[in-house]
Design a protein around this motif. Structure first.
Motif, PDB file in Angstrom:
ATOM      1  N   LYS A   1       0.815  -1.211   0.000  1.00 44.01           N
ATOM      2  CA  LYS A   1       0.000   0.000   0.000  1.00 44.01           C
ATOM      3  C   LYS A   1       0.848   1.260   0.000  1.00 44.01           C
ATOM      4  N   ARG A   2       0.575   2.151  -0.931  1.00 41.93           N
ATOM      5  CA  ARG A   2       1.242   3.436  -0.998  1.00 41.93           C
ATOM      6  C   ARG A   2       0.182   4.530  -1.055  1.00 41.93           C
ATOM      7  N   LEU A   3       0.627   5.750  -1.240  1.00 43.46           N
ATOM      8  CA  LEU A   3      -0.317   6.864  -1.365  1.00 43.46           C
ATOM      9  C   LEU A   3      -0.937   6.820  -2.745  1.00 43.46           C
ATOM     10  N   GLN A   4      -2.222   6.577  -2.817  1.00 43.05           N
ATOM     11  CA  GLN A   4      -2.896   6.502  -4.103  1.00 43.05           C
ATOM     12  C   GLN A   4      -3.345   7.902  -4.536  1.00 43.05           C
ATOM     13  N   PRO A   5      -3.560   8.109  -5.835  1.00 39.59           N
ATOM     14  CA  PRO A   5      -3.843   9.448  -6.343  1.00 39.59           C
ATOM     15  C   PRO A   5      -5.060  10.105  -5.721  1.00 39.59           C
ATOM     16  N   HIS A   6      -6.096   9.328  -5.329  1.00 43.12           N
ATOM     17  CA  HIS A   6      -7.303   9.963  -4.807  1.00 43.12           C
ATOM     18  C   HIS A   6      -7.043  10.648  -3.472  1.00 43.12           C
ATOM     19  N   THR A   7      -5.944  10.304  -2.779  1.00 46.01           N
ATOM     20  CA  THR A   7      -5.648  10.953  -1.514  1.00 46.01           C
ATOM     21  C   THR A   7      -5.046  12.336  -1.714  1.00 46.01           C
ATOM     22  N   THR A   8      -4.647  12.643  -2.957  1.00 39.66           N
ATOM     23  CA  THR A   8      -4.058  13.952  -3.232  1.00 39.66           C
ATOM     24  C   THR A   8      -4.893  14.739  -4.233  1.00 39.66           C
ATOM     25  N   GLY A   9      -6.147  14.340  -4.422  1.00 36.82           N
ATOM     26  CA  GLY A   9      -7.036  15.064  -5.320  1.00 36.82           C
ATOM     27  C   GLY A   9      -6.805  14.766  -6.772  1.00 36.82           C
ATOM     28  N   MET A  10      -6.081  13.680  -7.061  1.00 33.68           N
ATOM     29  CA  MET A  10      -5.798  13.315  -8.435  1.00 33.68           C
ATOM     30  C   MET A  10      -6.598  12.091  -8.808  1.00 33.68           C
ATOM     31  N   GLY A  11      -6.458  11.662 -10.060  1.00 34.53           N
ATOM     32  CA  GLY A  11      -7.067  10.406 -10.463  1.00 34.53           C
ATOM     33  C   GLY A  11      -8.228  10.581 -11.407  1.00 34.53           C
ATOM     34  N   SER A  12      -8.619   9.490 -12.062  1.00 35.71           N
ATOM     35  CA  SER A  12      -9.721   9.487 -13.008  1.00 35.71           C
ATOM     36  C   SER A  12     -10.997   9.083 -12.297  1.00 35.71           C
ATOM     37  N   PRO A  13     -12.158   9.596 -12.735  1.00 33.84           N
ATOM     38  CA  PRO A  13     -13.411   9.264 -12.061  1.00 33.84           C
ATOM     39  C   PRO A  13     -13.805   7.799 -12.190  1.00 33.84           C
ATOM     40  N   ASN A  14     -13.261   7.091 -13.163  1.00 40.53           N
ATOM     41  CA  ASN A  14     -13.609   5.683 -13.341  1.00 40.53           C
ATOM     42  C   ASN A  14     -12.549   4.751 -12.767  1.00 40.53           C
ATOM     43  N   VAL A  15     -11.743   5.257 -11.826  1.00 45.30           N
ATOM     44  CA  VAL A  15     -10.727   4.455 -11.157  1.00 45.30           C
ATOM     45  C   VAL A  15     -10.966   4.481  -9.660  1.00 45.30           C
ATOM     46  N   LYS A  16     -10.981   3.297  -9.051  1.00 45.91           N
ATOM     47  CA  LYS A  16     -11.161   3.182  -7.607  1.00 45.91           C
ATOM     48  C   LYS A  16      -9.981   2.425  -7.023  1.00 45.91           C
ATOM     49  N   PHE A  17      -9.435   2.939  -5.910  1.00 41.49           N
ATOM     50  CA  PHE A  17      -8.281   2.316  -5.274  1.00 41.49           C
ATOM     51  C   PHE A  17      -8.686   1.655  -3.960  1.00 41.49           C
ATOM     52  N   GLU A  18      -8.122   0.476  -3.717  1.00 39.13           N
ATOM     53  CA  GLU A  18      -8.402  -0.257  -2.495  1.00 39.13           C
ATOM     54  C   GLU A  18      -7.103  -0.786  -1.899  1.00 39.13           C
ATOM     55  N   VAL A  19      -7.093  -0.922  -0.564  1.00 40.44           N
ATOM     56  CA  VAL A  19      -5.984  -1.564   0.129  1.00 40.44           C
ATOM     57  C   VAL A  19      -6.339  -3.025   0.316  1.00 40.44           C
ATOM     58  N   ASP A  20      -5.514  -3.923  -0.172  1.00 41.76           N
ATOM     59  CA  ASP A  20      -5.803  -5.339  -0.029  1.00 41.76           C
ATOM     60  C   ASP A  20      -4.509  -6.113  -0.200  1.00 41.76           C
ATOM     61  N   ASP A  21      -4.561  -7.390   0.079  1.00 37.08           N
ATOM     62  CA  ASP A  21      -3.420  -8.278  -0.092  1.00 37.08           C
ATOM     63  C   ASP A  21      -3.820  -9.343  -1.100  1.00 37.08           C
ATOM     64  N   VAL A  22      -3.176  -9.338  -2.253  1.00 32.34           N
ATOM     65  CA  VAL A  22      -3.566 -10.256  -3.317  1.00 32.34           C
ATOM     66  C   VAL A  22      -3.265 -11.707  -2.972  1.00 32.34           C
ATOM     67  N   GLU A  23      -2.500 -11.936  -1.913  1.00 31.38           N
ATOM     68  CA  GLU A  23      -2.223 -13.313  -1.509  1.00 31.38           C
ATOM     69  C   GLU A  23      -3.207 -13.823  -0.461  1.00 31.38           C
ATOM     70  N   SER A  24      -4.111 -12.953  -0.018  1.00 32.93           N
ATOM     71  CA  SER A  24      -5.206 -13.393   0.830  1.00 32.93           C
ATOM     72  C   SER A  24      -6.365 -13.834  -0.061  1.00 32.93           C
ATOM     73  N   GLU A  25      -7.431 -14.316   0.557  1.00 32.23           N
ATOM     74  CA  GLU A  25      -8.590 -14.747  -0.214  1.00 32.23           C
ATOM     75  C   GLU A  25      -9.176 -13.572  -0.987  1.00 32.23           C
ATOM     76  N   TRP A  26      -9.444 -13.808  -2.261  1.00 30.06           N
ATOM     77  CA  TRP A  26     -10.023 -12.762  -3.098  1.00 30.06           C
ATOM     78  C   TRP A  26     -11.519 -12.658  -2.815  1.00 30.06           C
ATOM     79  N   THR A  27     -11.986 -11.442  -2.580  1.00 30.26           N
ATOM     80  CA  THR A  27     -13.393 -11.237  -2.208  1.00 30.26           C
ATOM     81  C   THR A  27     -14.132 -10.332  -3.185  1.00 30.26           C
ATOM     82  N   PHE A  28     -13.592 -10.160  -4.382  1.00 31.38           N
ATOM     83  CA  PHE A  28     -14.275  -9.325  -5.371  1.00 31.38           C
ATOM     84  C   PHE A  28     -15.625  -9.959  -5.720  1.00 31.38           C
ATOM     85  N   PRO A  29     -16.700  -9.192  -5.701  1.00 34.48           N
ATOM     86  CA  PRO A  29     -18.026  -9.777  -5.936  1.00 34.48           C
ATOM     87  C   PRO A  29     -18.264 -10.223  -7.366  1.00 34.48           C
TER      88      PRO A  29
END
Length: 356
Positions: free
Chosen positions: A137-165
């Motif tokens: 996890k690092r500082l993602q663009p939405h925390t500094t007022g940057m980024g595209s409206p169709n991009v969402k950032f999440e903190v997760d661990d890809v080696e844990s169980e995937w819970t994407f619906p």
């Protein structure tokens, strides 16, 4: 491997010889290097938030200690420089998988870092929605007022169980070298969370420095540093060179139409070709700035070195990388594959009764 000990590339890895530029002397290179690098780093900055510190660097608060790289401003700038290098290396493309824009609506970017790839992809494909997750996890663009409206950032661990619906149409995974304990499981998860017919793309390193002219030898400090740093990463179960195995893992996971491309990524401004020279300069800049981040946790925490011992070695490595002591590059692997399409459903015949 250094110099003549480098393994011969496989047919998939074969790349043209990169002609070195011998016009500038090694003595001049260090000053030229620092002056040129400032052009690329002057405008790159990020905010600061509270994270644990070790060896004078800030590290990850999320599952602290699991990942070897820091999470401070210097690392954020380095990652943005590295994004430039990786895109230039792979023919100025954000991806190579032949995705259909009209059928690519949900996209997952694994290990998104600063989020720059996701934002650029969002600009190129405004009709898609991206969900970016990063185990480091690092500082993602939405925390500094940057980024595209169709991009969402999440903190997760890809080696844990995937819970994407819901499954995705395209999953992109880049630069996870040194971060993953179980690569086959990660690749299988990627496959299983794609829609039928969806594509995945993996871009990653073989971190072994290579030369085509034997100019890098075992006597160079860079060779000594590389040997111990790669060994330490393997000791803690974090493969630093997943690139050569990506295609095999993809096929084993069930991907079809697996394609592998391997690109030479120069380290330093030694190539004669102007485009490769600039790519090598930016690459050397991010390597030089990342030396402490690459080294401190592994050499101090795993190998038992003192900070002073590490800094002495890194000073020698910096000097070599800033000049033209050798003509090194790494192989950067691009592998993409497709999940099998859903089997066609046969139309009901006149003799079949519909279910109640």
């Amino acid at each position: 491997m250094a110099g003549s000990e480098a393994e011969e590339p496989t047919p998939a890895q074969a790349q043209p010889f990169i002609e070195p530029d011998n016009a500038e002397t090694a003595d001049e290179d260090e000053g030229i290097f620092d002056e040129r690098v400032s052009t690329y780093t002057a405008s790159l900055s990020s905010s600061v938030i509270d994270y644990p510190t070790e060896h004078g660097r800030r590290y990850h608060a999320f599952r602290s200690g699991k990942y070897i790289m820091p999470n401070d401003d210097r690392e954020l700038v380095r990652l943005d420089l590295l994004h430039v290098v990786m895109v230039r290396t792979v023919e100025d493309k954000l991806h190579h998988a032949p995705i259909d824009p009209d059928r690519t609506h949900s996209v997952l970017d694994i290990g998104t870092g600063t989020g720059v790839w996701a934002m650029e992809f969002g600009d190129e494909y405004p009709g898609s929605e991206r969900e970016s997750t990063c185990p480091r996890k690092r500082l993602q663009p939405h925390t500094t007022g940057m980024g595209s409206p169709n991009v969402k950032f999440e903190v997760d661990d890809v080696e844990s169980e995937w819970t994407f619906p819901d499954p995705f149409d395209f999953i992109f995974c880049r630069y996870m070298a040194g971060s993953i304990a179980d690569w086959p499981n990660l690749v299988k998860n990627v496959h299983d969370h794609l829609n039928p017919g969806g594509w995945a793309e993996f871009q990653d390193y073989d971190m072994q420095y290579r030369t085509d002219d034997d100019s890098l030898t075992d006597e160079h400090s860079t060779s000594k540093w590389l040997k111990v740093i790669l060994g330490a990463a393997n000791k803690v179960g974090r493969n630093p060179s997943p690139g050569p195995k990506l295609a095999t893992w993809a096929r084993d996971a069930g991907f079809e139409n697996v394609t592998e491309k391997v690109f030479k990524m120069p380290i330093g401004p030694w190539p004669k070709d102007p485009y490769l020279k600039e790519t090598g300069l930016i690459n050397a800049a991010q390597v030089v700035d990342g030396l402490e981040g690459f080294s401190m946790r592994l050499l101090c925490g795993v190998e038992g070195w003192s900070e002073t011992e590490v800094q002495v070695l890194l000073a020698q490595v910096r000097k070599e990388l800033k000049g033209k002591a050798f003509h090194s590059y790494v192989n950067f692997h691009v592998v993409y594959g497709q999940k099998a399409a859903a089997p066609a459903t046969a139309p009901a015949t006149a003799d079949e009764e519909p279910e109640a």
